[in-house]
Every structure is written in structure tokens, then in C-alpha cells.
Scaffold this motif. Structure first.
Motif, mmCIF file in Angstrom:
data_model
loop_
_atom_site.group_PDB
_atom_site.id
_atom_site.type_symbol
_atom_site.label_atom_id
_atom_site.label_comp_id
_atom_site.label_asym_id
_atom_site.label_seq_id
_atom_site.Cartn_x
_atom_site.Cartn_y
_atom_site.Cartn_z
ATOM 1 N N SER A 1 62.761 -54.340 33.689
ATOM 2 C CA SER A 1 64.210 -54.335 33.505
ATOM 3 C C SER A 1 64.697 -52.924 33.854
ATOM 4 O O SER A 1 64.295 -51.952 33.220
ATOM 5 C CB SER A 1 64.559 -54.692 32.058
ATOM 6 O OG SER A 1 65.951 -54.613 31.888
ATOM 7 N N LEU B 1 66.742 -57.158 42.754
ATOM 8 C CA LEU B 1 67.116 -58.517 42.335
ATOM 9 C C LEU B 1 66.389 -59.558 43.173
ATOM 10 O O LEU B 1 65.915 -60.575 42.649
ATOM 11 C CB LEU B 1 68.632 -58.691 42.442
ATOM 12 C CG LEU B 1 69.448 -57.875 41.425
ATOM 13 C CD1 LEU B 1 70.904 -57.750 41.853
ATOM 14 C CD2 LEU B 1 69.354 -58.511 40.031
ATOM 15 N N GLU C 1 63.574 -58.789 39.615
ATOM 16 C CA GLU C 1 63.752 -57.888 38.470
ATOM 17 C C GLU C 1 65.109 -58.153 37.813
ATOM 18 O O GLU C 1 66.022 -58.694 38.437
ATOM 19 C CB GLU C 1 63.723 -56.411 38.908
ATOM 20 C CG GLU C 1 62.600 -56.031 39.838
ATOM 21 C CD GLU C 1 61.201 -56.130 39.229
ATOM 22 O OE1 GLU C 1 61.093 -56.460 38.037
ATOM 23 O OE2 GLU C 1 60.229 -55.912 39.972
ATOM 24 N N THR C 2 65.224 -57.721 36.558
ATOM 25 C CA THR C 2 66.509 -57.740 35.872
ATOM 26 C C THR C 2 67.149 -56.370 36.079
ATOM 27 O O THR C 2 66.480 -55.341 35.912
ATOM 28 C CB THR C 2 66.295 -57.989 34.365
ATOM 29 O OG1 THR C 2 65.629 -59.238 34.233
ATOM 30 C CG2 THR C 2 67.614 -58.019 33.615
ATOM 31 N N ASN D 1 70.606 -62.304 37.506
ATOM 32 C CA ASN D 1 69.900 -61.252 36.753
ATOM 33 C C ASN D 1 70.596 -59.907 36.814
ATOM 34 O O ASN D 1 70.001 -58.884 36.456
ATOM 35 C CB ASN D 1 68.472 -61.068 37.296
ATOM 36 C CG ASN D 1 67.597 -62.241 36.956
ATOM 37 O OD1 ASN D 1 67.970 -63.083 36.135
ATOM 38 N ND2 ASN D 1 66.436 -62.300 37.583
ATOM 39 N N THR E 1 73.777 -57.528 35.612
ATOM 40 C CA THR E 1 74.949 -57.306 34.769
ATOM 41 C C THR E 1 75.523 -55.946 35.120
ATOM 42 O O THR E 1 74.781 -55.029 35.514
ATOM 43 C CB THR E 1 74.613 -57.333 33.261
ATOM 44 O OG1 THR E 1 73.513 -56.454 33.028
ATOM 45 C CG2 THR E 1 74.274 -58.726 32.794
ATOM 46 N N ASN F 1 71.054 -53.196 25.752
ATOM 47 C CA ASN F 1 70.016 -53.593 26.718
ATOM 48 C C ASN F 1 68.663 -52.967 26.337
ATOM 49 O O ASN F 1 68.092 -52.171 27.094
ATOM 50 C CB ASN F 1 70.419 -53.145 28.127
ATOM 51 C CG ASN F 1 71.675 -53.840 28.615
ATOM 52 O OD1 ASN F 1 71.623 -54.987 29.068
ATOM 53 N ND2 ASN F 1 72.818 -53.157 28.496
#
Ligand SMILES: NC(=O)c1ccc[n+]([C@@H]2O[C@H](COP(=O)([O-])OP(=O)(O)OC[C@H]3O[C@@H](n4cnc5c(N)ncnc54)[C@H](O)[C@@H]3O)[C@@H](O)[C@H]2O)c1
Length: 326
Positions: free
Chosen positions: A2, A21, A25-26, A54, A56, A75
Motif C-alpha cells: 500500500s 495501480l 497495488e493500493t 484501488n 484514493t 490509511n
């Protein structure tokens, strides 16, 4: 993994988020969309990133400790950082110096603190710049060269970021890697940089400013090569042997210094139009030539740039034309 990516709405940040992405992966993006250049370009990049489930996004100033703490608390799974947010550009630092200390020094420190306090940072990768080499005449530029004589405040703040990172690797064992980028260009590129400025002026039938009478060389690096390097580095945090700090610093360039006039020639050919040249003397804070010694990043990460300017410039111009509806 992440990954918290700062400068996600920026040129290199946007492409880095896309690559991360695409491989699953986030990504938690942060940017405050500074008006240094056209904000609508940043918004458009973000709208494309928003298509990924994924991804934000948080609009925040990295120098705002309270805002960044809220993002970190929301997060807790973040274990990696690609810190690209900065006030970029050598020339702007002559007229707006405080933008540089704010984002590049205070903001950099806030990011290091986030990584330290998380207690689970596997790697903190951040952007530095070839500008730190100042008026170095020994070519190619090597990370072993002394860089104690910056010739712009931008360079001084980028060097400060490297030094602060070293102290965090030493004191708190935060694994950090600094990347000294060499003139990055490509689709979705920055409107304040040479490729874009040349293309824009040529299409408008306006003269292009060519500094130092065109006698300049740059290690132009294509964005896809840069992103491969950034992600490759992210995957290879420096080991902590308990003695040396877990700290790396690399040049990331194309390893080929190109004549500025050849680069402009490719812009002209790709646009199918001739430029009107306006030759100008060297700008304060600017350097005549850059060339990257990339031995270390090649050896440690297998970084191997593959895009010559003869391929990269037409790709940039294709994007430029479609972006401007030409
Ligand atoms: N593009 C190049 O050729 C080049 C060369 C050397 C170094 N770099 C470095 O690479 C990094 C990325 O550069 P880029 O070309 O993508 O630039 P960019 O300006 O397109 O991206 C930087 C982003 O950071 C954001 N930002 C600035 N200050 C911020 C703050 N205080 N809080 C939150 N966001 C903030 C901006 O809004 C912008 O979207 C920068 O650190 C830059 O100094 C770039």
C-alpha cells in the motif's frame, strides 16, 4: 503493498500511480494542486487515476502536519512512500523562494515524520534532482561527486531533502532512497518544461527562447523509463545491517546527453513546423550540460532506459496534439 504517493496529480506522480495501480497495488494519492501551472491538467490526470478502484485521493498540503496526520491515521495499511510532491522548477525559485522552503523542506520533513511514526515503513522513496550538481563540470555527474555548491534555491532545497533523509535513515532506521531525476519529458508532461514550451510556441507561430545560444546539452529522460526506475527502486529497499544507515541515493537519467538543438529539431519534425529561434544568454541558476552516471541504479535495480529522444519526442508530440485538439 500500500503506497502513499505525494504529488499524485503531477507529471511523474500521475504516471507512477498508473504503473503501481496496473500491477495491483493500493495507492493513496496526495496533492494540493498548486497553481504553479495549469490546474486543469492536474485535474485531468486525477480523473484518469480515479477510474482505478484501488486509488484514493486526498487534496492536502504535505507541509500541513495536522492534515497529513489525519490522512496517515485513515490509511494505517500504508507501508511504502513515493514522495514526489515539491515546488519544482529552477527559474521560479528566483522569484518565489518561499514556495520552495515550504514544500521541499517543511513538506519533506512532514513526510519523513509520517514514515517514522508509522513504525512500519518498508521504503521511503523521494525525488531529488540533477540540479544538485550545480555548475559541476566533471561529466557524467556521479552520486560520489561533491554537491556543496548549489546555484539555485531549488537545488539547495533538493539537497536539503537528501540530507534530512540521511539523518532519518541513520537515527530512526527509516529505509530511504533518493532519486536525482534528469530532465523528464513525455505525455502528460509539465507545461513549464522545454518540450512543452517549444511545442506550444511553435504551434502558436511564436519564437522559442533558446538559452546559451543553443549551446546546451541535457540528459533527457522519457517518462516510462523514469517510472520503471521509480518502481524498480521501490521494490528494492536498502538493507539495514545495523551499522550503515539504510539509505540509497541514485541518479536516474537516460545516460545519453543530447544536444538541445537536436531535441528541438525532433519537436519541429514531429509537429511538421519550423521554429522561430530567439537566442538568449544563459539564465541565472541554469547549467550548460547534464549527463547522468547511472552505474549504481543499473547495478542495484537493473535500471535500463530504452527510449531514445527519436522515439520519445514524437510520442510526446502525439499526446500534445491530442490534448490540445490539434
Ligand atoms: N520533471 C523533471 O524533469 C524533474 C527533474 C528533477 C526533479 N524532479 C522532481 O520530481 C518530482 C515530481 O516532479 P514533476 O515533474 O512531476 O512536477 P509536478 O509539478 O508536475 O508535480 C509535483 C506535484 O506536487 C504538488 N505539490 C507541490 N507542492 C505541494 C505541497 N506542498 N503539498 C502537496 N502537493 C504539492 C503539485 O501540485 C504537483 O502536482 C518533484 O519533486 C521534482 O522536484 C522533476
Amino acid at each position: 503493498m500500500s503506497v502513499l504517493v505525494t504529488g499524485a496529480a503531477g507529471f511523474i506522480g500521475y504516471h507512477t500511480c498508473q504503473r503501481l495501480l496496473e500491477r495491483g497495488e493500493t495507492v493513496v494519492g496526495v496533492d494540493n494542486l498548486t497553481p504553479y501551472y495549469d490546474v486543469s491538467l492536474k485535474e485531468l490526470r486525477l480523473s484518469r487515476l480515479a477510474a482505478h478502484p484501488n486509488f484514493t485521493f486526498n487534496r492536502a498540503d504535505i507541509a500541513d502536519r495536522a492534515a497529513m496526520t489525519v490522512i496517515a491515521d485513515a490509511n494505517p495499511e500504508v507501508d511504502s512512500y513515493v514522495h514526489l510532491a515539491a515546488q519544482a522548477g529552477v527559474r521560479h525559485s528566483l522569484t518565489a523562494p518561499h514556495d520552495y522552503t515550504h514544500s521541499n523542506i517543511e513538506g519533506h520533513l512532514v513526510m519523513l515524520e509520517l514514515a517514522r511514526r508509522s513504525g512500519r515503513c518498508r521504503h521511503f522513496v523521494y525525488a531529488s534532482s540533477s540540479s544538485v550538481y550545480g555548475a559541476n563540470t566533471k561529466l557524467p555527474f556521479s552520486v560520489d561527486d561533491r554537491v556543496d555548491t548549489p546555484i539555485s534555491l531549488y537545488a539547495a532545497t533538493k539537497r536539503a531533502g537528501e540530507l534530512m533523509s540521511h539523518s532519518y535513515s541513520h537515527l530512526f532506521r527509516v529505509p530511504t532512497t533518493g532519486l536525482r531525476f534528469f530532465t523528464v519529458y513525455g505525455p502528460w508532461g509539465r507545461p513549464d518544461m522545454a518540450a512543452y514550451l517549444f511545442a506550444q510556441a511553435i504551434m502558436a507561430g511564436e519564437p522559442i527562447k533558446v538559452f546559451n545560444n543553443g549551446d546546451m546539452r541535457r540528459d533527457f529522460t522519457y517518462i516510462d523509463d523514469i517510472v520503471s526506475g521509480v518502481v524498480g527502486v521501490l521494490d528494492n529497499p536498502p538493507a539495514d545491517d545495523g551499522v550503515s544507515p539504510p539509505y540509497h541515493l541514485y541518479n536516474i537519467g537516460n545516460n545519453r546527453s543530447e544536444r538541445l538543438m537536436d531535441f528541438i529539431g525532433l519537436v519541429e519534425t514531429s509537429l511538421g513546423r519550423k521554429a522561430i529561434y530567439q537566442f538568449e544568454p544563459m539564465q541565472p541558476g541554469d547549467v550548460k550540460e547534464t549527463a547522468a552516471d547511472i552505474t549504481a541504479i543499473q547495478r542495484d535495480v537493473g535500471f535500463a532506459p530504452t527510449t531514445p529522444i527519436s522515439v520519445g519526442v514524437p510520442a510526446f508530440i502525439d499526446w500534445f496534439k491530442s490534448y490540445h485538439g490539434l
